[in-house]
Write an enzyme that holds these catalytic residues in place. Structure first.
Site, PDB file in Angstrom:
ATOM      1  N   LEU A   1      -4.203  13.971   1.696  1.00 40.10           N
ATOM      2  CA  LEU A   1      -4.155  14.490   3.061  1.00 40.10           C
ATOM      3  C   LEU A   1      -3.690  13.468   4.093  1.00 40.10           C
ATOM      4  O   LEU A   1      -3.778  13.707   5.293  1.00 40.10           O
ATOM      5  CB  LEU A   1      -5.518  15.070   3.444  1.00 40.10           C
ATOM      6  CG  LEU A   1      -5.980  16.222   2.536  1.00 40.10           C
ATOM      7  CD1 LEU A   1      -7.361  16.707   2.945  1.00 40.10           C
ATOM      8  CD2 LEU A   1      -4.974  17.361   2.537  1.00 40.10           C
ATOM      9  N   CYS A   2      -3.179  12.334   3.635  1.00 40.59           N
ATOM     10  CA  CYS A   2      -2.616  11.338   4.554  1.00 40.59           C
ATOM     11  C   CYS A   2      -1.214  11.751   4.975  1.00 40.59           C
ATOM     12  O   CYS A   2      -0.428  12.208   4.158  1.00 40.59           O
ATOM     13  CB  CYS A   2      -2.555   9.965   3.886  1.00 40.59           C
ATOM     14  SG  CYS A   2      -4.136   9.138   3.863  1.00 40.59           S
ATOM     15  N   HIS A   3      -0.940  11.551   6.243  1.00 42.11           N
ATOM     16  CA  HIS A   3       0.394  11.861   6.764  1.00 42.11           C
ATOM     17  C   HIS A   3       1.386  10.775   6.359  1.00 42.11           C
ATOM     18  O   HIS A   3       1.051   9.592   6.405  1.00 42.11           O
ATOM     19  CB  HIS A   3       0.367  11.928   8.294  1.00 42.11           C
ATOM     20  CG  HIS A   3      -0.431  13.064   8.821  1.00 42.11           C
ATOM     21  ND1 HIS A   3      -1.797  12.974   8.990  1.00 42.11           N
ATOM     22  CD2 HIS A   3      -0.074  14.300   9.205  1.00 42.11           C
ATOM     23  CE1 HIS A   3      -2.234  14.131   9.470  1.00 42.11           C
ATOM     24  NE2 HIS A   3      -1.212  14.950   9.608  1.00 42.11           N
TER      25      HIS A   3
ATOM     26  N   MET B   1      -6.113   4.194   6.356  1.00 38.90           N
ATOM     27  CA  MET B   1      -5.967   4.467   4.928  1.00 38.90           C
ATOM     28  C   MET B   1      -4.898   3.586   4.301  1.00 38.90           C
ATOM     29  O   MET B   1      -5.034   3.143   3.156  1.00 38.90           O
ATOM     30  CB  MET B   1      -5.665   5.948   4.681  1.00 38.90           C
ATOM     31  CG  MET B   1      -6.822   6.873   5.033  1.00 38.90           C
ATOM     32  SD  MET B   1      -8.395   6.432   4.254  1.00 38.90           S
ATOM     33  CE  MET B   1      -7.992   6.558   2.526  1.00 38.90           C
ATOM     34  N   GLU B   2      -3.850   3.295   5.046  1.00 30.29           N
ATOM     35  CA  GLU B   2      -2.805   2.409   4.537  1.00 30.29           C
ATOM     36  C   GLU B   2      -3.346   0.996   4.335  1.00 30.29           C
ATOM     37  O   GLU B   2      -3.023   0.331   3.336  1.00 30.29           O
ATOM     38  CB  GLU B   2      -1.604   2.407   5.478  1.00 30.29           C
ATOM     39  CG  GLU B   2      -0.786   3.674   5.439  1.00 30.29           C
ATOM     40  CD  GLU B   2      -1.381   4.882   6.165  1.00 30.29           C
ATOM     41  OE1 GLU B   2      -0.783   5.965   6.106  1.00 30.29           O
ATOM     42  OE2 GLU B   2      -2.456   4.753   6.812  1.00 30.29           O
TER      43      GLU B   2
ATOM     44  N   ASP C   1      -5.012  -6.976 -12.922  1.00 32.29           N
ATOM     45  CA  ASP C   1      -3.988  -6.928 -13.964  1.00 32.29           C
ATOM     46  C   ASP C   1      -3.509  -8.331 -14.332  1.00 32.29           C
ATOM     47  O   ASP C   1      -3.276  -8.627 -15.507  1.00 32.29           O
ATOM     48  CB  ASP C   1      -2.810  -6.073 -13.510  1.00 32.29           C
ATOM     49  CG  ASP C   1      -1.739  -5.975 -14.570  1.00 32.29           C
ATOM     50  OD1 ASP C   1      -2.072  -5.646 -15.732  1.00 32.29           O
ATOM     51  OD2 ASP C   1      -0.565  -6.247 -14.260  1.00 32.29           O
TER      52      ASP C   1
END
Length: 186
Positions: A105-107, A141-142, A156
């Site tokens: 739901l992130c733009h 969110m980014e 990793d």
């Protein structure tokens, strides 16, 4: 609209447009409930079309807990796979740019800058990401995605030396711009 809470507007898909519903703008409308859920409980992408574009910035942090062997390797000759911190930095930047592909739901927004810093501490790799935009919605969110993806890349790169490495304490530290202005973690 049947009442002043915007429930009918949400159900009709009008929430987020001027004058419709309690949530007329999205994540910057603090204290108005869950912005990505309509009155029926269904997930929705917030309509940000009525919001003004403007400068916004978010900073997030987190860390990867690692063994003393990993700390020594990162401070010394490096790990067998190569420059772990450089790889993690680039992975974090790439992660920020891919956020709308990963978080449903992130733009998709125009990111104007991403900075990812990694510091080797005595028991962890500390990660701080700052993300900027001049768009209609924030970049929290980014920033969180940048930290998390950088942390995954660290794991990793060091897993041969420390299969127990763990990402922890990922959080937003501050945000600027939008209706709420400046917010910083107390």
């Amino acid at each position: 609209m049947t009442d002043d809470t915007g429930r009918a507007a949400d159900a009709a898909g009008l929430a987020g447009t001027p004058g419709h519903g309690a949530d007329s703008g999205g994540a910057d409308d603090a204290g108005r409930g869950l912005t990505h859920v309509d009155a029926t409980g269904a997930a929705r992408m917030v309509d940000v079309s009525a919001k003004e574009a403007g400068a916004r910035r978010a900073v997030a942090s987190g860390k990867v807990l690692v063994s003393a062997e990993v700390v020594a390797a990162l401070r010394g000759d490096g790990v067998p796979k190569g420059d772990a911190l450089a790889v993690a930095r680039i992975a974090g930047i790439m992660g920020a740019k891919q956020t709308p592909s990963l978080i449903p739901l992130c733009h998709p927004i125009a990111i104007t800058g991403v900075k990812v810093d990694l510091t080797v501490a005595d028991d962890a790799v500390e990660i701080v990401a700052a993300v900027k935009t001049t768009d209609r919605t924030g970049v929290e969110m980014e920033a969180l995605t940048a930290v998390t993806v950088a942390g995954l890349a660290v794991i990793d790169m060091v897993k041969a030396l420390d299969p127990a490495a763990v990402i922890t304490d990922v959080r937003v530290e501050s945000k600027e711009g939008g209706k709420t202005g400046h917010w910083a973690r107390p």
